[in-house]
Design an enzyme around this catalytic site. Structure first.
Site, PDB file in Angstrom:
ATOM      1  N   THR A  35       0.823  -1.209   0.000  1.00 35.34           N
ATOM      2  CA  THR A  35       0.000   0.000   0.000  1.00 35.34           C
ATOM      3  C   THR A  35       0.857   1.259   0.000  1.00 35.34           C
ATOM      4  O   THR A  35       0.362   2.342  -0.338  1.00 35.34           O
ATOM      5  CB  THR A  35      -0.912   0.027   1.245  1.00 35.34           C
ATOM      6  OG1 THR A  35      -0.098  -0.210   2.403  1.00 35.34           O
ATOM      7  CG2 THR A  35      -1.988  -1.035   1.164  1.00 35.34           C
ATOM      8  N   GLY A 123      13.511  -9.804   6.542  1.00 39.48           N
ATOM      9  CA  GLY A 123      12.473  -8.822   6.270  1.00 39.48           C
ATOM     10  C   GLY A 123      12.084  -8.005   7.478  1.00 39.48           C
ATOM     11  O   GLY A 123      10.970  -7.474   7.549  1.00 39.48           O
ATOM     12  N   SER A 126      16.744  -4.720   9.016  1.00 35.91           N
ATOM     13  CA  SER A 126      18.057  -4.458   9.602  1.00 35.91           C
ATOM     14  C   SER A 126      18.701  -3.249   8.943  1.00 35.91           C
ATOM     15  O   SER A 126      19.400  -2.468   9.609  1.00 35.91           O
ATOM     16  CB  SER A 126      18.955  -5.692   9.462  1.00 35.91           C
ATOM     17  OG  SER A 126      19.096  -6.066   8.102  1.00 35.91           O
ATOM     18  N   ASP A 171       9.905   1.661   6.760  1.00 33.26           N
ATOM     19  CA  ASP A 171      10.912   1.056   7.627  1.00 33.26           C
ATOM     20  C   ASP A 171      11.648   2.110   8.448  1.00 33.26           C
ATOM     21  O   ASP A 171      11.769   2.005   9.672  1.00 33.26           O
ATOM     22  CB  ASP A 171      11.916   0.258   6.799  1.00 33.26           C
ATOM     23  CG  ASP A 171      11.280  -0.895   6.051  1.00 33.26           C
ATOM     24  OD1 ASP A 171      10.073  -1.143   6.254  1.00 33.26           O
ATOM     25  OD2 ASP A 171      11.994  -1.551   5.271  1.00 33.26           O
TER      26      ASP A 171
END
Length: 392
Positions: A35, A123, A126, A171
């Site tokens: 999204t 996933g 990191s 992230d």
């Protein structure tokens, strides 16, 4: 457990100076897949797996980065950082330095020691945790400060432009702005966000299928193209639809017959996933765990059937999870085609959940999974001298 005293000792022994420490967490996405590039909604949580960055000034115009994980030290002249990486782990901290230089922030020479326990290749981001911890450390040396949202955007630029990875903003944003015992509902268009409480009696159990199908790169590109094709068809009828964030299920019902079947399905996943993601934040705020579990199940089914980004192993992992005592919700998380499932589990049952999943998954697939137990954790921050990072 990250060893705060150990990284300080390593830094002192190697560079002869007492460092200042910064920590940035990895993340897991509870709901909201594919999204982000439609300007939609995501709802990740920071996890208590993180990167520690220990930094001290140097006496010359060099940047020295030591990685405890890789057992390697890289030294570069400040004026030779450039704007493109070399496909090496050091691209992440040097990419951050490059972006700061481009922003006109003068970072003098430094020694940087990195240590992390975010599982690589799982996933759980990191890379973002390295970038954010490194940027906080370099800003400290520069005597500068930036808002956390700006730090997230700059770290995303480092990964996009210097490392060459086309990630979205999620992230780095949750690594910066995450909060203990909360998920973070992020509007990827406006970057407005709100925190939604995760009950303290729930754990985040992340199950790594240990599978990453080799065709994922090509499939990702195909999915993006299909989404863009469907968006263009809807935009031809409603010019205000810039991205699928602006479209509705009613739009699909009205004009979906003009789309190839696969294109219709991809668009339906993203449009309904945006609705589910906002509803999931509402469910957390209302402490309605039954509703949250239903939304996670619907999200996995949509990911599997409409977006077709799941795989046999992930479907098995989710099915096994839903049978376990104490499981509130389970779904495939991340980019798809393998990787990890995220499971909200009552903490009293988390150990038993993990053991049974590992045994049953291994019996069916012949693959031994890695399973990580975590809680929603605080975002990036300086580590106080008396503070230790939590055990995992």
């Amino acid at each position: 457990m990250l060893d705060v005293s150990g990284i300080k000792r390593l830094h002192r022994d190697r560079f002869g100076h007492e460092p200042v420490l910064f920590l940035a967490p990895g993340r897991v996405n509870l709901i909201g897949e594919h999204t982000d590039y439609a300007d939609g909604f995501v709802m990740p949580a920071a996890i208590d797996f993180a990167t520690l960055a220990a930094i001290s000034p140097s006496q010359d115009e060099t940047a020295t980065v030591c990685s405890k994980n890789f057992g390697e030290t890289i030294r570069r002249q400040l004026n030779e950082i450039g704007t493109k990486g070399s496909h090496h782990w050091s691209d992440y901290p040097f990419g951050v330095l490059s972006i700061l230089q481009q922003e006109g922030i003068s970072v003098s020479g430094f020694h940087l020691t990195l240590d992390g326990n975010v599982p690589l290749g799982a996933g759980l981001s990191s890379s973002a945790s390295i970038e954010v911890a490194s940027m906080l450390a370099m800003l400290h040396v520069a005597g500068a400060s930036l808002p956390l949202q700006k730090i997230a955007l700059l770290c995303q630029r480092a990964e996009n432009d210097y490392v060459g990875a086309p990630c979205g903003i999620m992230d780095q944003f949750v690594s910066c702005c995450g909060a203990a015992d909360h998920a973070l509902l992020l509007d990827c268009r406006s970057l407005e966000y709100r925190l939604a409480p995760i009950p303290k009696h729930l754990s985040l159990v992340i199950c790594n299928t240990m599978v990453k199908h080799s065709h994922a790169g090509g499939e990702y590109g195909t999915r993006r193209a299909e989404v863009e094709e469907g968006t263009a068809i809807l935009r031809s009828h409603r010019p205000e639809i810039r991205l699928l964030r602006d479209a509705t299920v009613e739009d699909l019902e009205r004009w979906g017959h003009e789309m190839p079947p696969n294109v219709l399905k991809r668009c339906r996943h993203i449009i309904t996933e945006n609705t589910r993601t906002v509803a999931a934040a509402d469910a957390l705020e209302a402490n309605d765990m039954t509703k949250l579990g239903q939304l996670m199940a619907e999200a996995h089914a949509s990911y599997r059937d409409d977006f077709e980004a799941s795989c046999r192993e992930a479907d098995i992992m989710v099915e096994l999870a839903t049978r376990q005592t104490g499981c509130v919700g389970a779904r495939l998380t991340g980019g798809g085609f393998g990787g990890c499932t995220v499971n909200l589990v009552e903490s009293a049952h988390a150990e038993q959940f993990a053991a049974r999943i590992a045994t049953e998954y291994s019996e069916i697939t012949g693959i031994h999974p890695e399973i990580y137990q975590s809680h929603a954790s605080a975002g990036a921050h300086e580590v106080e001298h008396s503070t230790a990072t939590p055990e995992n």
